[in-house]
Design a protein around this motif. Structure first.
Motif, short mmCIF file in Angstrom:
data_model
loop_
_atom_site.label_atom_id
_atom_site.label_comp_id
_atom_site.label_asym_id
_atom_site.label_seq_id
_atom_site.Cartn_x
_atom_site.Cartn_y
_atom_site.Cartn_z
N PHE A 170 18.13 2.72 -3.04
CA PHE A 170 16.85 2.78 -3.73
C PHE A 170 16.46 1.35 -4.13
CE2 PHE A 170 14.38 3.82 -7.72
CZ PHE A 170 13.31 4.42 -7.07
N LEU A 171 15.63 0.71 -3.31
CA LEU A 171 15.34 -0.71 -3.48
C LEU A 171 14.84 -1.10 -4.87
CD1 LEU A 171 13.74 -1.87 -0.10
CD2 LEU A 171 16.09 -2.10 -0.90
N LYS A 180 12.56 -14.03 -3.37
CA LYS A 180 11.91 -12.75 -3.65
C LYS A 180 10.94 -12.36 -2.55
CE LYS A 180 9.21 -10.30 -7.16
NZ LYS A 180 8.61 -10.35 -8.51
N ILE A 181 10.03 -13.27 -2.22
CA ILE A 181 9.02 -12.89 -1.23
C ILE A 181 9.61 -12.81 0.17
CG2 ILE A 181 7.08 -13.77 -2.58
CD1 ILE A 181 7.05 -16.24 -0.77
N ALA A 182 10.54 -13.69 0.49
CA ALA A 182 11.11 -13.69 1.83
C ALA A 182 12.02 -12.48 2.05
CB ALA A 182 11.88 -14.98 2.08
N LEU A 183 12.84 -12.16 1.05
CA LEU A 183 13.74 -11.01 1.17
C LEU A 183 12.95 -9.72 1.33
CD1 LEU A 183 16.62 -9.87 1.14
CD2 LEU A 183 16.45 -9.74 -1.35
N HIS A 184 11.89 -9.57 0.54
CA HIS A 184 11.13 -8.33 0.62
C HIS A 184 10.27 -8.26 1.88
CE1 HIS A 184 12.25 -8.09 -3.71
NE2 HIS A 184 12.46 -6.85 -3.33
N ASP A 185 9.91 -9.40 2.42
CA ASP A 185 9.27 -9.38 3.74
C ASP A 185 10.24 -8.82 4.78
OD1 ASP A 185 6.75 -10.23 3.14
OD2 ASP A 185 7.07 -12.33 3.66
N ASN A 222 9.75 -5.46 7.07
CA ASN A 222 9.90 -5.45 8.53
C ASN A 222 10.90 -4.38 8.98
OD1 ASN A 222 8.15 -7.61 8.57
ND2 ASN A 222 9.75 -9.15 8.84
N ALA A 223 12.00 -4.25 8.23
CA ALA A 223 13.04 -3.31 8.63
C ALA A 223 12.64 -1.87 8.37
CB ALA A 223 14.34 -3.63 7.89
N TYR A 224 12.01 -1.60 7.23
CA TYR A 224 11.68 -0.23 6.85
C TYR A 224 10.42 0.27 7.55
CZ TYR A 224 15.15 0.30 3.10
OH TYR A 224 16.32 0.44 2.40
N THR A 225 9.56 -0.63 7.98
CA THR A 225 8.27 -0.19 8.53
C THR A 225 8.02 -0.66 9.96
OG1 THR A 225 7.03 -2.13 7.75
CG2 THR A 225 7.30 -0.29 6.21
N ASP A 226 8.69 -1.73 10.39
CA ASP A 226 8.46 -2.29 11.73
C ASP A 226 7.00 -2.74 11.89
OD1 ASP A 226 9.27 -3.13 14.20
OD2 ASP A 226 9.01 -1.20 15.18
N ALA A 266 9.40 5.13 -2.18
CA ALA A 266 9.45 4.20 -3.31
C ALA A 266 9.95 2.84 -2.86
CB ALA A 266 10.34 4.75 -4.41
N SER A 267 10.93 2.81 -1.94
CA SER A 267 11.49 1.55 -1.47
C SER A 267 10.48 0.74 -0.67
CB SER A 267 12.75 1.81 -0.64
OG SER A 267 13.79 2.35 -1.44
N VAL A 268 9.72 1.42 0.20
CA VAL A 268 8.70 0.73 0.98
C VAL A 268 7.63 0.15 0.07
CG1 VAL A 268 6.86 1.02 2.69
CG2 VAL A 268 9.09 2.08 3.07
N LEU A 269 7.15 0.95 -0.89
CA LEU A 269 6.13 0.46 -1.82
C LEU A 269 6.67 -0.68 -2.67
CD1 LEU A 269 4.50 3.83 -2.95
CD2 LEU A 269 3.57 2.13 -1.38
N TYR A 270 7.90 -0.55 -3.12
CA TYR A 270 8.51 -1.62 -3.93
C TYR A 270 8.57 -2.92 -3.15
CZ TYR A 270 12.28 -4.48 -5.81
OH TYR A 270 13.02 -5.54 -6.28
#
Length: 538
Positions: A298-299, A356-361, A365-369, A422-426
């Motif tokens: 759960f991100l 923060k911004i790079a990790l969540h990018d 990419n991984a969760y949504t492609d 929730a993880s994708v939105l986060y």
């Protein structure tokens, strides 16, 4: 103005080419003034190799390199020790045969440097032990062993568990020699990114003292803000230092002094003060992100992560904990420590804006492609958050989940649980540098996520249901604080209202509070209902 030591990891080169050298010899002195065996874990490109080289030059008695540094009048330069340096930083080894060959090459190169002749018929442990003993006999002093990037052969193969385990055994075959040769050793210092348990890698080398989370050595690698003011003041004279800290500072391993990654600072100056993801782009967290997906992590929990020392202390290739690897790789750092039930607890956080911004990018990419569509969605979502445009935000969220390829859900049930949405939105909100409070606690429970952006607060609850019928948006806007009407058709919004999740945010003048209920359909893998109510205290 001194030159920048970009890509330079030897103190001799730095001194001879008039480069900036941040003096760490006061820390080196604390380590080497007595015989000892030490281990240090730090992320990649944090200055470990330069510190290893500094130790090497001190033990070899090269005093001319230190005449203007702290240690110069502390160390007895007449005492010259034989030094064995083992370094796995060059190249990538892909199997045990190549590893063993590299180890033999390293040992024989050291023998040549120390003018020692080895028996060529011995195995690796025998050769290493012989080198330690013969070096002591040849030079009349106990031997110093320095190991840089001790775990790189393992990490280079982290996605292949069989090769990883084989590499670990090969390195164990080498490092276990240190225990039996203890009487012939003056000093041992090992560095790497990860910390493996002594049982799985060092085979009883229990004399190693781990200084990774030792407050006295928290700034052993990296630049402090004081270092920037003292050593880089000419280079940074036109820079907004608060912005620089926000982007690159924040790494802590106990102690009260955060540090910068040297690689960030050097490239920032070299690239004419351009704010970019310098350090982050040198690594690849793809394997880490895959672990988070596999474990259904759960991100949003990353925003308020409290763990025991057991979680961040050691790494096991058979049971890889993504949080352990995330911390040891530098994507998380220590925010503070406290005691709970007589145990030391660690609150972790993402160290700075760059990570923060790079990790969540990467998570996006991984969760949504959605590598190509990501920027446009982020821009639209940011505008909606800043303007309080909830309907616009909901529209972007629909576009987001509509764009996720169906192949992402092949042979898995990701779309069936709330944590995925929730993880994708986060990840999207975090990539915009919004303030996020996951599982925001009230006296009646906790809401899934609260997002703060500008003068707007969004209290969000997420539900996943079976049905696939799409409901129309329903919106009610109020320009004063008051009791909201119950929305019976939306279970997420109903829960927000019944439990008063947003109550604690009302009453803040000039701040709009938005209650947002998001209901996703398992079949559609998208929103099936979205209702919200907005309040503005004038």
């Amino acid at each position: 103005m001194k030159n920048l030591p970009l890509g330079v990891n030897t103190i001799a080169s730095i001194k001879s080419q008039n480069m900036v050298y941040v003096d760490k010899t006061h820390i080196a002195w604390e380590l080497i003034k007595h015989a000892g065996r030490f281990f240090l874990s730090r992320p990649r490109r944090f200055g470990k190799s330069l510190f290893i080289d500094t130790l090497k030059e001190i033990f070899e008695g090269n005093s001319e390199l230190f005449n203007d540094l702290y240690i110069y009048d502390k160390w007895d330069w007449s005492q010259k020790y034989p030094v064995i340096k083992i370094d796995f930083s060059d190249g990538a080894l892909q199997n045990r045969k190549d590893l063993d060959k590299r180890i033999y090459e390293i040992l024989h190169d050291n023998a040549d440097n120390l003018q020692v002749k080895l028996n060529t018929t011995r195995d690796i442990p025998g050769t290493f032990g012989e080198l330690i003993r013969f070096a002591q006999k040849k030079h009349g002093k106990k031997t110093v062993v320095l190991v840089d990037e001790y775990d790189k052969p393992i990490l280079d193969n982290i996605e292949n568990s069989a090769i990883t385990a084989d590499m670990r055994e090969g390195l164990k075959n080498l490092y276990s020699v240190l225990k039996g040769q203890d009487a012939h050793l003056q000093f041992v210092f090992m560095t790497g990114v990860t910390k493996f348990s002594k049982v799985t890698l060092f085979s009883g080398v229990n004399q190693l003292t781990d200084i990774t989370l030792n407050e006295n050595f928290s700034t052993i690698c990296g630049y402090t803000h004081k270092d920037l003011n003292n050593q880089f003041s000419e280079h940074l004279k036109s820079v907004d230092l608060k912005k620089l800290m926000h982007w690159y500072n924040g790494y802590k391993w106990l102690g009260n002094t955060p540090v910068y990654n040297p690689y960030d600072i050097l490239l920032f100056i070299h690239n004419k003060m351009a704010y970019r993801n310098y350090w982050f782009e040198t690594g690849n967290p793809t394997f880490l992100v895959k672990l988070f997906q596999k474990n259904r992590y759960f991100l949003p929990t990353l925003e308020n992560l409290v763990v025991t020392e057991e979680i961040i202390d050691s790494f096991d290739v058979e049971r890889i904990n993504p949080l352990t690897l995330l911390f040891q790789s530098g994507y998380l750092t220590v925010k503070k420590t406290f005691t709970r039930r007589q145990r030391m607890m660690f609150q972790l956080e993402i160290p700075n804006f760059e990570v923060k911004i790079a990790l969540h990018d990467h998570f996006i990419n991984a969760y949504t492609d959605l590598v190509n569509e990501k920027i446009g969605l982020q821009d639209n979502l940011y505008d909606c958050l800043e303007q309080g445009d909830v309907q616009g935000m909901v529209h972007v969220i629909k576009r987001l989940f509509s764009s996720i390829p169906w192949r992402n859900f092949t042979h898995n049930d990701l779309a069936d649980y709330e944590g995925y949405y929730a993880s994708v939105l986060y990840a999207f909100f975090s990539s915009l540098d919004a303030e996020i409070i996951p599982e925001d606690i009230t006296n009646h429970g906790q809401v899934d996520m609260t997002v703060k952006s500008g003068k707007h607060i969004y209290v969000m609850e997420i539900k996943v249901v079976e049905q696939e019928n799409m409901d129309v948006n329903k919106t009610e806007n109020m320009e004063f604080a008051g009791k909201s009407k119950e929305t019976k058709h939306n279970p997420a919004l109903k829960q927000i209202q019944e439990r008063g999740y947003a109550e604690k945010y009302r009453g803040i003048k000039g701040v709009a509070v938005h209650e947002v209920g998001l209901v996703f359909s398992k079949k559609l893998r998208n929103l099936t209902q979205n209702h919200h109510l907005s309040y503005l205290d004038l």
